[in-house]
Design an enzyme around this catalytic site. Structure first.
Site, mmCIF file in Angstrom:
data_model
loop_
_atom_site.group_PDB
_atom_site.id
_atom_site.type_symbol
_atom_site.label_atom_id
_atom_site.label_comp_id
_atom_site.label_asym_id
_atom_site.label_seq_id
_atom_site.Cartn_x
_atom_site.Cartn_y
_atom_site.Cartn_z
ATOM 1 N N GLU A 87 1.173 -1.012 -0.089
ATOM 2 C CA GLU A 87 0.050 -0.080 -0.325
ATOM 3 C C GLU A 87 1.185 1.741 0.189
ATOM 4 O O GLU A 87 0.718 2.220 0.619
ATOM 5 C CB GLU A 87 -0.743 0.404 1.338
ATOM 6 N N ASP A 89 -12.728 -10.325 -1.010
ATOM 7 C CA ASP A 89 -13.653 -10.486 0.004
ATOM 8 C C ASP A 89 -14.798 -9.328 -0.714
ATOM 9 O O ASP A 89 -14.045 -8.122 -1.541
ATOM 10 C CB ASP A 89 -13.305 -10.519 1.823
ATOM 11 N N ASN A 149 2.275 -4.446 -3.643
ATOM 12 C CA ASN A 149 0.872 -5.629 -3.328
ATOM 13 C C ASN A 149 -0.568 -3.688 -2.797
ATOM 14 O O ASN A 149 0.257 -3.113 -2.057
ATOM 15 C CB ASN A 149 0.496 -7.274 -1.808
ATOM 16 N N HIS A 170 -9.754 -6.225 -2.522
ATOM 17 C CA HIS A 170 -11.392 -5.997 -1.232
ATOM 18 C C HIS A 170 -12.640 -5.583 -2.245
ATOM 19 O O HIS A 170 -12.037 -3.866 -2.601
ATOM 20 C CB HIS A 170 -10.821 -5.022 -0.388
ATOM 21 N N GLU A 200 -5.857 -11.126 -1.594
ATOM 22 C CA GLU A 200 -6.504 -10.527 -0.716
ATOM 23 C C GLU A 200 -8.317 -10.439 -1.051
ATOM 24 O O GLU A 200 -9.020 -8.958 0.024
ATOM 25 C CB GLU A 200 -6.372 -9.794 0.789
#
Ligand code: 9MR
Length: 366
Positions: free
Chosen positions: A177, A285, A218, A254, A283
């Site tokens: 990030e 979701d 990432n 996400h 990651e």
């Protein structure tokens, strides 16, 4: 809504029966269906067995407290996935809670679990602005740790951690990030103290500590082609041209169904492939406003399916990791008020439409 568990199974589960039963409980497709529709998901096949045929890893973030305390969670982690990521226990505040004192216990337990179950381990994460130990942040804030010392601290931390897991962690999220959504560098403690060169340094130090590990950038909000993913593409191109060992781009994934599905996901993966890099969904979701209903759960399933489809269509996309697989332990309700149910299985480990969608997509293949 999620498929109701048969009463006897629900009772068995409540009594603590092995969780592998839960997902095996869906009515089997008839032999006719199975043979006439190539690629149709075998109802008894796990996600990992379907993924193995596609040369892609299917992973999950692991909550290590749940792993040791919840046998259903443990059984499903082993049964469904062939890659694991520590949700929290490889982060700096856990690994080096006091300066120079390392605590590997939780992370080592996860690595041992992964070995027992033939799973690969993604390492998450070496350099981030969150979940830093207080000794570090307060030392920087009060000036007792200056830039030159901070750089040594970062080098030592990366070197020690990557060496510790050498041969066990196959991919590292080296920096996490580092960009804002508009494509400018995030004004983190690292940037403020060390300037932008900390990124190349981090990759070089990680590579020196384990030359075989694949090293990733990432971030979130980089699924499609946009200002942020373009900033990563430019940075990666520049670093690689300078010989910095950057091997992969990790796309967190996400999503939230209230926004449109990101544009050009496949084209985004392809432009990193053109740089000679791997990509991975790291990651995934898909959250929603509560309460859930059939329409929302269908949209959620479609978002999972579309991300996975993009990955399966680009050879250099090597893994697809969900950020937890059950709503029971999701980070989402604690962070987004009124939102939740972001995972493949509900709180009782029953499969939602998203689970079936992922499974069908894996069965259909690349
Ligand atoms: O899921 C993690 C949650 O348990 C932690 O409290 C949180 C703290 O920042 O971090 C979550 O994981 C994050 C991941 O490390 C990086 N990308 C965003 C994830 C969700 O916030």
């Amino acid at each position: 809504m999620s498929r109701p568990l048969p009463g006897s199974l629900a009772r068995a589960l409540a009594a603590g029966a092995a969780a592998v039963l839960v997902l095996g409980a869906a009515p089997a497709v008839s032999a006719h269906d199975h043979h006439d529709r190539p690629g149709h998901a075998d109802r008894h096949a796990s996600l990992r067995s379907l993924a193995a045929r596609q040369d892609v890893r299917i992973g999950t973030a692991v909550d290590t407290t749940a792993l040791s305390g919840d046998r259903t969670y443990r059984a499903l982690t082993a049964r469904e996935f062939n890659s694991v990521t520590a949700e929290n226990v490889m982060k700096w505040e856990v690994i080096e809670p006091e300066r120079g004192t390392y605590d590997w216990s939780e992370a080592d337990a996860l690595v041992a679990f992964a070995k027992r179950h033939g799973q690969a381990v993604r390492g998450h994460t070496l350099v981030w602005h969150n979940q830093l130990p207080a000794w570090l942040t307060s030392g920087v804030a009060d000036g007792s740790i200056g830039p030159a010392e901070l750089r040594r601290i970062l080098r030592d931390h990366i070197t020690t951690q990557v060496r510790h897991f050498r041969g066990d962690v196959y991919q590292w999220d080296v920096v996490n990030e580092v960009f804002n959504d508009d494509g400018t560098l995030r004004d983190s403690l690292w940037l403020q103290q060390l300037g932008p060169s900390y990124i190349a340094d981090a990759f070089r130090w990680a590579h020196a500590a384990d030359p075989r590990a694949r090293l990733f950038l990432n971030d979130y909000n980089v699924e499609g082609v946009n200002a942020k993913s373009t900033a990563y593409h430019e940075l990666a191109g520049k670093l690689r041209a300078q010989g910095v060992p950057v091997h992969g781009f990790g796309i967190q994934g996400h999503l939230d169904i209230q926004y449109g599905f990101p544009g050009d996901v496949r084209a985004n993966l392809e432009r990193f492939a053109a740089l000679g890099m791997q990509t991975a969904f790291t990651e995934v979701d898909v959250r929603m406003d509560l309460p859930a209903d059939d329409t929302k759960l269908t949209r959620q399933a479609d978002d999972y399916r579309r991300l996975l489809d993009a990955c399966l269509n680009v050879r250099s996309c090597t893994s697809f990791t969900v950020w937890g697989f059950t709503d029971k332990y999701s980070w989402v309700p604690g962070w987004f008020e009124g939102q939740g149910t972001a995972n493949l299985l509900n709180e009782d480990f029953a499969p939602k439409p998203a689970y079936d969608a992922v499974r069908r997509e894996l069965a259909a293949g690349r």
